[in-house]
Design a protein around this motif. Structure first.
Motif, PDB file in Angstrom:
ATOM      1  N   LEU A 114       0.829  -1.206   0.000  1.00 15.90           N
ATOM      2  CA  LEU A 114       0.000   0.000   0.000  1.00 15.90           C
ATOM      3  C   LEU A 114       0.866   1.261   0.000  1.00 15.90           C
ATOM      4  CD1 LEU A 114      -2.630  -1.282   2.570  1.00 15.90           C
ATOM      5  CD2 LEU A 114      -3.075  -0.760   0.164  1.00 15.90           C
ATOM      6  N   ARG A 115       1.964   1.231   0.744  1.00 20.06           N
ATOM      7  CA  ARG A 115       2.859   2.396   0.796  1.00 20.06           C
ATOM      8  C   ARG A 115       3.416   2.714  -0.586  1.00 20.06           C
ATOM      9  NH1 ARG A 115       6.536   0.331   3.743  1.00 20.06           N
ATOM     10  NH2 ARG A 115       5.367   0.531   5.679  1.00 20.06           N
ATOM     11  N   GLN A 116       3.731   1.675  -1.348  1.00 17.05           N
ATOM     12  CA  GLN A 116       4.260   1.876  -2.697  1.00 17.05           C
ATOM     13  C   GLN A 116       3.233   2.516  -3.628  1.00 17.05           C
ATOM     14  OE1 GLN A 116       5.322  -2.150  -3.351  1.00 17.05           O
ATOM     15  NE2 GLN A 116       7.157  -2.034  -2.067  1.00 17.05           N
ATOM     16  N   ARG A 117       1.980   2.514  -3.224  1.00 12.25           N
ATOM     17  CA  ARG A 117       0.921   3.150  -4.013  1.00 12.25           C
ATOM     18  C   ARG A 117       0.533   4.505  -3.441  1.00 12.25           C
ATOM     19  NH1 ARG A 117       1.540  -1.685  -4.987  1.00 12.25           N
ATOM     20  NH2 ARG A 117       0.808  -2.712  -6.876  1.00 12.25           N
ATOM     21  N   GLY A 118       1.368   5.035  -2.557  1.00 17.88           N
ATOM     22  CA  GLY A 118       1.184   6.388  -2.058  1.00 17.88           C
ATOM     23  C   GLY A 118       0.230   6.516  -0.890  1.00 17.88           C
ATOM     24  N   LEU A 119      -0.179   5.414  -0.274  1.00 12.59           N
ATOM     25  CA  LEU A 119      -1.121   5.480   0.839  1.00 12.59           C
ATOM     26  C   LEU A 119      -0.369   5.682   2.155  1.00 12.59           C
ATOM     27  CD1 LEU A 119      -3.638   2.697  -0.257  1.00 12.59           C
ATOM     28  CD2 LEU A 119      -3.429   5.064  -1.000  1.00 12.59           C
ATOM     29  N   ASP A 120      -1.057   6.268   3.137  1.00 15.52           N
ATOM     30  CA  ASP A 120      -0.364   6.623   4.378  1.00 15.52           C
ATOM     31  C   ASP A 120      -0.939   5.987   5.635  1.00 15.52           C
ATOM     32  OD1 ASP A 120      -2.680   8.105   4.956  1.00 15.52           O
ATOM     33  OD2 ASP A 120      -1.787  10.002   4.299  1.00 15.52           O
ATOM     34  N   THR A 121      -2.046   5.255   5.503  1.00 10.02           N
ATOM     35  CA  THR A 121      -2.677   4.637   6.667  1.00 10.02           C
ATOM     36  C   THR A 121      -3.196   3.258   6.296  1.00 10.02           C
ATOM     37  OG1 THR A 121      -3.374   6.816   7.481  1.00 10.02           O
ATOM     38  CG2 THR A 121      -4.441   4.907   8.470  1.00 10.02           C
ATOM     39  N   LEU A 122      -3.048   2.315   7.222  1.00  5.37           N
ATOM     40  CA  LEU A 122      -3.547   0.950   7.050  1.00  5.37           C
ATOM     41  C   LEU A 122      -4.730   0.739   7.987  1.00  5.37           C
ATOM     42  CD1 LEU A 122      -3.125  -1.934   5.847  1.00  5.37           C
ATOM     43  CD2 LEU A 122      -1.628  -2.386   7.804  1.00  5.37           C
ATOM     44  N   LEU A 123      -5.858   0.287   7.445  1.00  2.00           N
ATOM     45  CA  LEU A 123      -7.062  -0.009   8.222  1.00  2.00           C
ATOM     46  C   LEU A 123      -7.470  -1.457   7.986  1.00  2.00           C
ATOM     47  CD1 LEU A 123      -9.334   3.112   7.574  1.00  2.00           C
ATOM     48  CD2 LEU A 123      -8.425   2.432   9.788  1.00  2.00           C
ATOM     49  N   GLY A 124      -8.163  -2.044   8.951  1.00  2.00           N
ATOM     50  CA  GLY A 124      -8.692  -3.380   8.729  1.00  2.00           C
ATOM     51  C   GLY A 124      -8.869  -4.134  10.038  1.00  2.00           C
ATOM     52  N   PRO A 125      -9.258  -5.396   9.939  1.00  2.00           N
ATOM     53  CA  PRO A 125      -9.493  -6.144   8.699  1.00  2.00           C
ATOM     54  C   PRO A 125     -10.792  -5.753   8.005  1.00  2.00           C
ATOM     55  CG  PRO A 125      -9.923  -7.522  10.624  1.00  2.00           C
ATOM     56  CD  PRO A 125      -9.367  -6.247  11.135  1.00  2.00           C
ATOM     57  N   ALA A 126     -10.738  -5.767   6.669  1.00  2.00           N
ATOM     58  CA  ALA A 126     -11.881  -5.459   5.818  1.00  2.00           C
ATOM     59  C   ALA A 126     -11.871  -6.417   4.636  1.00  2.00           C
ATOM     60  CB  ALA A 126     -11.790  -4.025   5.308  1.00  2.00           C
ATOM     61  N   ASN A 127     -13.011  -7.002   4.345  1.00  2.00           N
ATOM     62  CA  ASN A 127     -13.085  -7.990   3.248  1.00  2.00           C
ATOM     63  C   ASN A 127     -14.203  -7.663   2.241  1.00  2.00           C
ATOM     64  OD1 ASN A 127     -11.268  -9.435   4.931  1.00  2.00           O
ATOM     65  ND2 ASN A 127     -12.850 -10.773   5.694  1.00  2.00           N
ATOM     66  N   PHE A 128     -14.077  -6.724   1.392  1.00  2.00           N
ATOM     67  CA  PHE A 128     -12.984  -5.818   1.116  1.00  2.00           C
ATOM     68  C   PHE A 128     -13.300  -4.384   1.567  1.00  2.00           C
ATOM     69  CE2 PHE A 128     -12.254  -8.887  -2.518  1.00  2.00           C
ATOM     70  CZ  PHE A 128     -11.168  -9.505  -1.928  1.00  2.00           C
ATOM     71  N   SER A 129     -14.516  -4.172   2.115  1.00  2.00           N
ATOM     72  CA  SER A 129     -14.911  -2.840   2.554  1.00  2.00           C
ATOM     73  C   SER A 129     -15.891  -2.989   3.709  1.00  2.00           C
ATOM     74  CB  SER A 129     -15.566  -2.069   1.402  1.00  2.00           C
ATOM     75  OG  SER A 129     -16.881  -2.542   1.162  1.00  2.00           O
ATOM     76  N   SER A 130     -16.387  -1.856   4.203  1.00  2.00           N
ATOM     77  CA  SER A 130     -17.346  -1.896   5.310  1.00  2.00           C
ATOM     78  C   SER A 130     -18.683  -2.491   4.882  1.00  2.00           C
ATOM     79  CB  SER A 130     -17.574  -0.486   5.866  1.00  2.00           C
ATOM     80  OG  SER A 130     -18.087   0.373   4.865  1.00  2.00           O
ATOM     81  N   GLN A 169     -18.851  -5.373   3.429  1.00  2.00           N
ATOM     82  CA  GLN A 169     -18.718  -6.822   3.585  1.00  2.00           C
ATOM     83  C   GLN A 169     -18.225  -7.111   5.018  1.00  2.00           C
ATOM     84  OE1 GLN A 169     -17.151  -5.548   0.454  1.00  2.00           O
ATOM     85  NE2 GLN A 169     -19.071  -5.992  -0.578  1.00  2.00           N
ATOM     86  N   ASP A 170     -17.551  -8.247   5.221  1.00  2.00           N
ATOM     87  CA  ASP A 170     -17.009  -8.556   6.547  1.00  2.00           C
ATOM     88  C   ASP A 170     -16.084  -7.425   6.983  1.00  2.00           C
ATOM     89  OD1 ASP A 170     -18.306 -10.901   6.251  1.00  2.00           O
ATOM     90  OD2 ASP A 170     -16.537 -12.185   6.268  1.00  2.00           O
ATOM     91  N   TRP A 171     -16.240  -7.002   8.230  1.00  2.85           N
ATOM     92  CA  TRP A 171     -15.584  -5.764   8.677  1.00  2.85           C
ATOM     93  C   TRP A 171     -15.268  -5.909  10.151  1.00  2.85           C
ATOM     94  CZ3 TRP A 171     -13.154  -1.622   7.227  1.00  2.85           C
ATOM     95  CH2 TRP A 171     -13.381  -0.329   7.701  1.00  2.85           C
ATOM     96  N   GLY A 172     -13.992  -5.855  10.511  1.00  2.02           N
ATOM     97  CA  GLY A 172     -13.617  -5.912  11.903  1.00  2.02           C
ATOM     98  C   GLY A 172     -13.116  -7.272  12.353  1.00  2.02           C
ATOM     99  N   LEU A 173     -12.470  -7.269  13.516  1.00  7.46           N
ATOM    100  CA  LEU A 173     -11.922  -8.463  14.147  1.00  7.46           C
ATOM    101  C   LEU A 173     -12.713  -8.741  15.418  1.00  7.46           C
ATOM    102  CD1 LEU A 173      -9.090 -10.265  13.937  1.00  7.46           C
ATOM    103  CD2 LEU A 173      -8.638  -9.034  16.069  1.00  7.46           C
TER     104      LEU A 173
END
Length: 393
Positions: free
Chosen positions: A131-147, A149-153
């Protein structure tokens, strides 16, 4: 976008990666099946795990069948210690989330791992690097693949199986993610409600007054006119959640895909539309807890070419006695007017009539106090907590 890109990823010599562990991207169909089947070995002693159907998981990861891939990008990774598979993770780039929330946030999901903090760090660091290589600055999750769908641990409530379309994981995952530098972003709640619950008489009385005063009509979804109904539901859904934390509206293709999947399990009596003087303004969807039946198939509908799992699934479906309230949304301008209580009461009354013993209401945001109080006023009790984590990249 393509499921597989060709990004660099941490090599086995990375300082956060055990020297005997390799994390590599999924490239072949055989590796994809290893990715799908890994949980079957990790959860074999967990009495509450519900094995997913392999066919459904293949479709979920197929860019030709999952409309998320029309705009999103996902990279799958497997962790190996020698020849042994010991973990998996997905790195997820969701341009719609970034556009709507004005952030550079990426996600991790489909996380599974043996109880080893070093391996967990190797997986999370690999997803973070992608994700960093794509210019993103924050990691969130777990998400499968968004809120959507399955969301949270899962962090508490391990003593019962997950409701349909809700995640489940071992208790030790919390310590693994915290060891990876992940901290709490938001907690999500699930509530348990028995169909024998008796809502307070005051709530019932006020709801009936509102029904009469505002001309509220609650009706089942018209399955014979489903296309038009889906459009109404989509409008309510996207309006109801547009300001919620982490929410990204469904695209038309995503909503149509979900509606097609749910059509096979929906009971029209429990898919309720509320109209105020003829205008659809609120919707609730409660579905039979298909996980009670899915467990019987043990992940496969066929064995040696015989429909053994399918037969088990069909037989177990007849014994489903629980529900999950998945959606209750009210258009802006019609909130705080008692429509939520009316929908809860009508759902509870119908569930009793149909013979269901109870079920789960999930999920809600921890700081959505208005909704949480309304659910508790019906006699529901918090049963599970799910956590969404974050980490700076």
């Amino acid at each position: 976008m393509a499921l597989h890109a060709e990004p660099p990823h941490p090599s086995p010599s990375s300082p956060t990666m055990p020297s005997d562990v390799q994390v590599t991207p999924v490239r072949s169909e055989a590796e994809r099946m290893q990715f799908i089947r890994l949980p079957f070995s990790l959860y074999k002693s967990d009495p509450h795990w519900v094995p997913p159907l392999e066919m459904e998981r293949r479709d979920f990861l197929d860019p030709k069948k999952n409309p998320f891939f029309e705009y999103g990008e996902v990279e799958l990774f497997l962790a190996r210690r020698g020849t042994e598979l010991v973990g998996r993770i997905a790195a997820i780039r969701n341009p719609r989330h970034m556009e709507i929330h004005g952030t550079q946030e990426g996600f991790f999901g489909l996380f599974e791992c043996v109880n080893d903090a070093g391996i967990a760090r190797a997986l999370v660091d690999t997803a973070a690097a992608w994700l960093r290589q794509r210019g993103l600055d924050t990691l969130l999750g777990p998400a499968n693949f968004s809120s959507n769908q399955d969301w949270g641990l899962l962090i508490d409530g391990f003593d019962s199986p997950p409701a349909v379309m809700m995640p489940h994981n071992p208790p030790y995952y919390l310590a693994l993610l915290e060891a990876c530098g992940m901290t709490k972003a938001k907690d999500l709640y699930a509530f348990e409600l028995s169909s024998s619950a008796q809502p307070p008489e005051k709530v019932v009385r006020i709801s009936e007054k509102i029904r009469q005063r505002d001309g509220v009509v609650v009706r089942p979804v018209d399955m014979k006119n489903l296309d038009a109904e889906v459009k109404r539901i989509r409008d309510i859904y996207n309006s109801a959640w547009e300001k919620n934390w982490g929410f990204v509206p469904f695209t038309d293709a995503e909503f149509d895909h979900l509606a097609k999947e749910l059509k096979t399990v929906v009971r029209p009596e429990l898919a309720l539309m509320a109209e105020v003087r003829g205008e659809p303004v609120a919707f609730s969807l409660t579905v039979p807890d298909a996980n009670q039946a899915i467990r019987a198939a043990n992940g496969r509908l066929t064995t040696f070419g015989l429909p053994i799992g399918l037969v088990k699934l069909a037989l177990a479906s007849r014994r489903i006695n629980r529900l999950r309230l998945i959606i209750l949304g009210i258009k802006e301008g019609y909130r705080r007017r008692g429509l939520d209580a009316i929908l809860y009461l009508d759902t509870l009354r119908t569930a009793k009539q149909l013979g269901y013993v109870g079920g789960e209401i999930s999920w809600t945001l921890e700081d959505n106090h208005l909704v949480n109080r309304a659910i508790e006023s019906m006699g529901a009790q918090r049963s599970k907590t799910y956590r969404v984590f974050q980490r700076a990249l």
